[in-house]
Motif scaffolding. Structure first.
Motif, PDB file in Angstrom:
ATOM      1  N   UNK A   4       0.822  -1.214   0.000  1.00 33.41           N
ATOM      2  CA  UNK A   4       0.000   0.000   0.000  1.00 33.41           C
ATOM      3  C   UNK A   4       0.859   1.268   0.000  1.00 33.41           C
ATOM      4  N   UNK A   5       1.965   1.235   0.746  1.00 30.95           N
ATOM      5  CA  UNK A   5       2.809   2.430   0.827  1.00 30.95           C
ATOM      6  C   UNK A   5       3.470   2.708  -0.512  1.00 30.95           C
ATOM      7  N   UNK A   6       3.922   1.665  -1.152  1.00 31.29           N
ATOM      8  CA  UNK A   6       4.573   1.845  -2.444  1.00 31.29           C
ATOM      9  C   UNK A   6       3.579   2.405  -3.451  1.00 31.29           C
ATOM     10  N   UNK A   7       2.357   1.955  -3.377  1.00 27.75           N
ATOM     11  CA  UNK A   7       1.332   2.489  -4.288  1.00 27.75           C
ATOM     12  C   UNK A   7       1.118   3.979  -4.049  1.00 27.75           C
ATOM     13  N   UNK A   8       1.145   4.396  -2.806  1.00 27.33           N
ATOM     14  CA  UNK A   8       0.974   5.817  -2.492  1.00 27.33           C
ATOM     15  C   UNK A   8       2.149   6.614  -3.052  1.00 27.33           C
ATOM     16  N   UNK A   9       3.347   6.084  -2.881  1.00 27.36           N
ATOM     17  CA  UNK A   9       4.536   6.772  -3.403  1.00 27.36           C
ATOM     18  C   UNK A   9       4.457   6.868  -4.929  1.00 27.36           C
ATOM     19  N   UNK A  10       4.082   5.794  -5.577  1.00 21.45           N
ATOM     20  CA  UNK A  10       3.971   5.811  -7.041  1.00 21.45           C
ATOM     21  C   UNK A  10       2.916   6.799  -7.511  1.00 21.45           C
ATOM     22  N   UNK A  11       1.814   6.871  -6.772  1.00 19.83           N
ATOM     23  CA  UNK A  11       0.757   7.808  -7.138  1.00 19.83           C
ATOM     24  C   UNK A  11       1.264   9.248  -7.048  1.00 19.83           C
ATOM     25  N   UNK A  12       2.001   9.560  -5.988  1.00 23.97           N
ATOM     26  CA  UNK A  12       2.536  10.920  -5.839  1.00 23.97           C
ATOM     27  C   UNK A  12       3.603  11.205  -6.895  1.00 23.97           C
ATOM     28  N   UNK A  13       4.333  10.168  -7.288  1.00 30.62           N
ATOM     29  CA  UNK A  13       5.370  10.330  -8.317  1.00 30.62           C
ATOM     30  C   UNK A  13       4.723  10.590  -9.680  1.00 30.62           C
ATOM     31  N   UNK A  14       3.685   9.829  -9.977  1.00 30.25           N
ATOM     32  CA  UNK A  14       3.040   9.967 -11.289  1.00 30.25           C
ATOM     33  C   UNK A  14       2.116  11.177 -11.367  1.00 30.25           C
ATOM     34  N   UNK A  15       1.569  11.557 -10.232  1.00 37.53           N
ATOM     35  CA  UNK A  15       0.662  12.723 -10.195  1.00 37.53           C
ATOM     36  C   UNK A  15       1.079  13.635  -9.046  1.00 37.53           C
ATOM     37  N   UNK A  16       2.249  14.251  -9.157  1.00 41.67           N
ATOM     38  CA  UNK A  16       2.723  15.055  -8.026  1.00 41.67           C
ATOM     39  C   UNK A  16       1.792  16.223  -7.691  1.00 41.67           C
ATOM     40  N   UNK A  17       1.471  16.346  -6.414  1.00 38.26           N
ATOM     41  CA  UNK A  17       0.633  17.462  -5.956  1.00 38.26           C
ATOM     42  C   UNK A  17       1.519  18.702  -5.827  1.00 38.26           C
ATOM     43  N   UNK A  65      10.462  12.840  -5.579  1.00 40.71           N
ATOM     44  CA  UNK A  65       9.253  13.512  -6.066  1.00 40.71           C
ATOM     45  C   UNK A  65       8.072  13.259  -5.133  1.00 40.71           C
ATOM     46  N   UNK A  66       7.906  12.015  -4.719  1.00 41.72           N
ATOM     47  CA  UNK A  66       6.801  11.688  -3.807  1.00 41.72           C
ATOM     48  C   UNK A  66       6.967  12.415  -2.481  1.00 41.72           C
ATOM     49  N   UNK A  67       8.203  12.488  -2.020  1.00 39.62           N
ATOM     50  CA  UNK A  67       8.473  13.173  -0.755  1.00 39.62           C
ATOM     51  C   UNK A  67       8.097  14.653  -0.859  1.00 39.62           C
ATOM     52  N   UNK A  68       8.480  15.289  -1.955  1.00 37.92           N
ATOM     53  CA  UNK A  68       8.151  16.713  -2.148  1.00 37.92           C
ATOM     54  C   UNK A  68       6.639  16.900  -2.288  1.00 37.92           C
ATOM     55  N   UNK A  69       5.999  15.993  -2.994  1.00 38.17           N
ATOM     56  CA  UNK A  69       4.556  16.077  -3.192  1.00 38.17           C
ATOM     57  C   UNK A  69       3.810  15.947  -1.863  1.00 38.17           C
ATOM     58  N   UNK A  70       4.189  14.937  -1.094  1.00 41.14           N
ATOM     59  CA  UNK A  70       3.517  14.716   0.200  1.00 41.14           C
ATOM     60  C   UNK A  70       3.813  15.846   1.178  1.00 41.14           C
ATOM     61  N   UNK A  71       5.062  16.287   1.194  1.00 38.84           N
ATOM     62  CA  UNK A  71       5.442  17.328   2.145  1.00 38.84           C
ATOM     63  C   UNK A  71       4.729  18.646   1.827  1.00 38.84           C
ATOM     64  N   UNK A  72       4.654  18.995   0.554  1.00 36.59           N
ATOM     65  CA  UNK A  72       3.985  20.256   0.206  1.00 36.59           C
ATOM     66  C   UNK A  72       2.495  20.183   0.540  1.00 36.59           C
ATOM     67  N   UNK A  73       1.912  18.995   0.414  1.00 33.99           N
ATOM     68  CA  UNK A  73       0.504  18.832   0.805  1.00 33.99           C
ATOM     69  C   UNK A  73       0.346  19.084   2.299  1.00 33.99           C
ATOM     70  N   UNK A  74       1.289  18.528   3.050  1.00 31.13           N
ATOM     71  CA  UNK A  74       1.192  18.606   4.512  1.00 31.13           C
ATOM     72  C   UNK A  74       1.379  20.032   5.032  1.00 31.13           C
TER      73      UNK A  74
END
Ligand code: FES
Length: 118
Positions: A4-17, A65-74
């Motif tokens: 599940x975590x990898x899927x979340x990372x891939x989602x943020x990578x493919x669709x960065x917020x 990319x996922x880290x930046x996407x998640x962090x900017x959301x937070x």
């Protein structure tokens, strides 16, 4: 098979917020991972002490990319004081995967950008 975590990372990578530029940011920084040369540019708008807008651009791996996407959301809506408390452990927990020494640098690139924005 992805967990599940990898899927979340891939989602943020493919669709960065929050991917893109802000016209008149309060501050803008660029950081690079010396191991691979990947760069992240992060820009932020503060209204007094609060983050009203934050965006990033750059080319990086899935983790950075996922880290930046998640962090900017937070961080949207958070105060500078709250942002100062974000550390390495927070980022690792946020990503939810165990990372080797090299991948940790990818994950922490966005944190380095954030710290420079404060
Ligand atoms: Fe470059 Fe991850 S491989 S930031």
């Amino acid at each position: 098979m992805f967990n599940i975590y990898t899927e979340i990372i891939l989602d943020h990578y493919q669709h960065p917020r929050n991917f893109g530029e802000i016209k008149n940011p309060t501050k803008k920084v660029e950081v690079a991972n010396p191991l691979c040369g990947d760069k992240i540019k992060m820009m932020i708008v503060f209204d007094k002490e609060k983050v009203t807008e934050v965006k990033f651009t750059g080319v990086g791996c899935a983790i950075s990319t996922a880290s930046a996407s998640m962090l900017t959301e937070y961080i949207k809506g958070k105060t500078k004081e709250q942002l100062k408390k974000i550390d390495k452990n927070f980022i690792i927990k946020m990503l939810g995967v165990s990372l080797g020494v090299n991948r940790i640098k990818c994950a922490l690139l966005s944190l380095e950008a954030l710290k420079k924005l404060l």
